[in-house]
Design a protein around this motif. Structure first.
Motif, PDB file in Angstrom:
ATOM      1  N   VAL A  78      -1.786  -0.642   5.259  1.00  0.00           N
ATOM      2  CA  VAL A  78      -1.550  -0.750   3.825  1.00  0.00           C
ATOM      3  C   VAL A  78      -2.150   0.425   3.044  1.00  0.00           C
ATOM      4  O   VAL A  78      -1.488   1.004   2.170  1.00  0.00           O
ATOM      5  N   VAL A 104       5.530   1.420  -8.296  1.00  0.00           N
ATOM      6  CA  VAL A 104       5.335   0.660  -7.055  1.00  0.00           C
ATOM      7  C   VAL A 104       6.643  -0.080  -6.734  1.00  0.00           C
ATOM      8  O   VAL A 104       6.942  -0.400  -5.593  1.00  0.00           O
ATOM      9  N   ALA A 122       3.948  -2.796 -12.396  1.00  0.00           N
ATOM     10  CA  ALA A 122       4.343  -2.221 -11.095  1.00  0.00           C
ATOM     11  C   ALA A 122       5.492  -1.233 -11.289  1.00  0.00           C
ATOM     12  O   ALA A 122       5.548  -0.196 -10.629  1.00  0.00           O
ATOM     13  N   PHE A 166       0.874  -8.897  -8.753  1.00  0.00           N
ATOM     14  CA  PHE A 166       0.521  -8.073  -7.594  1.00  0.00           C
ATOM     15  C   PHE A 166      -0.993  -7.926  -7.518  1.00  0.00           C
ATOM     16  O   PHE A 166      -1.656  -7.824  -8.560  1.00  0.00           O
ATOM     17  N   LEU A 174      -0.175   2.829   0.519  1.00  0.00           N
ATOM     18  CA  LEU A 174      -0.537   2.939  -0.902  1.00  0.00           C
ATOM     19  C   LEU A 174      -0.696   4.400  -1.294  1.00  0.00           C
ATOM     20  O   LEU A 174      -0.280   4.827  -2.377  1.00  0.00           O
ATOM     21  N   LEU A 233      -4.277  -6.119  -4.804  1.00  0.00           N
ATOM     22  CA  LEU A 233      -4.903  -5.712  -3.542  1.00  0.00           C
ATOM     23  C   LEU A 233      -6.209  -6.484  -3.473  1.00  0.00           C
ATOM     24  O   LEU A 233      -7.281  -5.987  -3.831  1.00  0.00           O
ATOM     25  N   CYS A 239       2.298 -11.354  -4.954  1.00  0.00           N
ATOM     26  CA  CYS A 239       2.416 -10.317  -3.917  1.00  0.00           C
ATOM     27  C   CYS A 239       1.025  -9.728  -3.688  1.00  0.00           C
ATOM     28  O   CYS A 239       0.512  -8.986  -4.538  1.00  0.00           O
ATOM     29  N   PHE A 294       2.054  -5.993   0.447  1.00  0.00           N
ATOM     30  CA  PHE A 294       2.362  -4.637  -0.018  1.00  0.00           C
ATOM     31  C   PHE A 294       3.045  -3.821   1.078  1.00  0.00           C
ATOM     32  O   PHE A 294       3.812  -2.910   0.797  1.00  0.00           O
ATOM     33  N   GLN A 295       2.703  -4.115   2.337  1.00  0.00           N
ATOM     34  CA  GLN A 295       3.325  -3.348   3.407  1.00  0.00           C
ATOM     35  C   GLN A 295       4.810  -3.669   3.510  1.00  0.00           C
ATOM     36  O   GLN A 295       5.630  -2.783   3.749  1.00  0.00           O
TER      37      GLN A 295
END
Ligand code: ACO
Length: 276
Positions: free
Chosen positions: A154, A187, A182, A139, A158, A141, A117, A122-123
Motif C-alpha cells: 500500500v 485518489v 479523494a 477513506f 500511495l 489510512l 474504504c 486502498f490497494q
C-alpha cells in the motif's frame, strides 16, 4: 452464483452487457478482506479474464462499505497464530490479486467506491485503472490508529498516486477524508452523489467498451512499464510496443481508423472512436 468456480460466498459476480460487476460481499463485516475474499478474488480475476462476455470489470462492495481493509481477525490475528508458511502463502495470494493481477489485468478495471474504504482497500482502489467514488464515501489510512504501517504494498502505491504532503498527512494522522476530497487529491478520478454512482460508473464502462480492447491492453501495460524506465529505453520500448500492438491487433484498428477519417470522412478521431 457459481460456487463450483471458486466464488459466491465472499464475492459475487454479475455479468451484464459486457460489464462484470464484482462485489465484495461481507456487508456485516464491512467487506473486510479475509482469506475467503483473497482466494475467491484470485479465482474471479482468472475467470473474468478468460470470459469473452466480459469487456470491463467493476469492483465494488455490498452494503455501506467498499471495504474496511484487511480483516483484523481473519487476516492478521488468526494467521499470526498459525504456521508461518500458511501466513506467507496467504499474504502472497493477497498481493497476487490486489497488486500484480490488478496492475497488469488485460481488461479495463474500475473501482466503484460506495462507502468505507480503509487500509488494504486502498490497494484494490489503486490497483484499478480508474476509480469513481460516492461523494460521501469515507477513506482512511487507519493503520497508524491500531499500530501498524500501511503494508502489503500500500505505501508504495500511495507514493505513486498521492502527493507526498497528502500521503504523509493521512499515513501519519490516520484521519479520514471524503470521496469529494479523494477526487480533489486525484485518489479517484471523480466523485458523484451516491444516487448517481452506479449510472456514472456504467457510463464510463460503456465508453471503454467502444475502444479497441487489444489496444487498451497495450496502452495500460505500456503506462505501467515506462514509469520506471529511463527515457531512451522508454522510447525504444514504446516504438516496439506500438509496432507489436499494430501488427498483432486482430482488428487492425489503425487501418480502420485511418480509412474512416482520411477516405470515408465518416468520423473525426479527435472527437470520437472509429466504428469497430
Ligand atoms: N477487520 C475485521 N472486522 C471488521 C473490520 C476489519 N477491518 N471492519 C469491520 N469489521 C467488523 C466489526 O468487527 C464488526 O463485527 P461484529 O458485528 O461481529 O462485531 C462489524 O464488522 C461491523 O463493524 P462496526 O465497527 O460495528 O461498523 P461501523 O459501521 O460502526 O463502522 C468502520 C465501520 C468505521 C469501517 C469500522 O468497522 C472500522 O473502523 N473498521 C476497521 C477499519 C480499519 O482500520 N481497517 C483496517 C485497515 S489496516 C489494513 O487493512 C492493513
Amino acid at each position: 452464483q457459481d460456487r463450483a468456480n471458486g466464488w459466491g460466498e465472499n464475492v459475487l459476480v454479475d455479468i451484464e452487457d459486457g460489464i462484470a460487476w464484482v462485489t465484495l460481499n461481507r456487508p456485516d463485516k464491512r467487506n473486510a478482506i479475509n482469506p475467503g475474499i483473497v482466494w475467491e478474488m484470485n479465482a474471479v480475476l482468472d475467470a473474468v479474464e478468460e470470459d469473452d462476455a466480459v469487456q470491463v470489470v467493476v469492483i465494488t462492495g455490498s452494503g455501506d462499505a467498499f471495504s474496511a481493509g484487511q480483516d483484523l481477525k481473519e487476516y492478521f490475528r488468526e494467521p499470526d497464530a498459525g504456521p508461518p508458511l500458511d501466513r506467507e502463502r496467504l499474504y502472497r495470494a493477497n498481493a497476487a490479486w490486489q497488486w500484480r493481477r490488478m496492475m497488469y489485468f488485460p481488461k479495463p478495471t474500475i473501482a466503484m467506491v460506495n462507502g468505507w474504504c480503509f487500509g488494504g482497500a486502498f490497494q484494490v482502489l489503486i490497483g484499478c485503472d480508474l476509480a469513481i467514488a460516492s461523494e460521501d464515501a469515507t477513506f482512511g489510512l487507519s493503520e497508524i490508529n491500531w499500530g501498524i504501517i500501511p503494508a502489503g504494498i500500500v505505501t508504495k502505491s500511495l507514493a505513486e498516486v498521492m502527493s507526498q504532503r497528502d500521503a504523509m498527512y493521512y499515513i501519519m494522522t490516520g484521519e479520514t477524508f471524503t470521496g469529494a476530497q479523494a477526487a480533489e487529491m486525484k485518489v479517484v478520478n471523480m466523485a458523484v452523489p451516491a444516487s448517481e454512482l452506479r449510472a456514472r460508473t456504467k457510463k464510463l464502462a460503456d465508453t471503454l467498451k467502444e475502444k479497441n480492447p487489444f489496444v487498451l491492453r497495450s496502452a495500460k501495460t505500456a503506462y505501467h512499464h515506462v514509469k520506471s524506465m529511463p527515457w531512451d529505453t522508454a522510447l525504444e520500448y514504446l516504438m516496439a510496443k506500438s509496432d507489436q500492438t499494430k501488427y498483432r491487433d486482430p482488428e487492425r484498428g489503425d487501418q480502420k481508423g485511418m480509412q474512416q477519417f482520411l477516405d470515408d470522412k465518416s468520423y473525426r478521431p479527435g472527437l470520437q472512436s472509429y466504428d469497430r
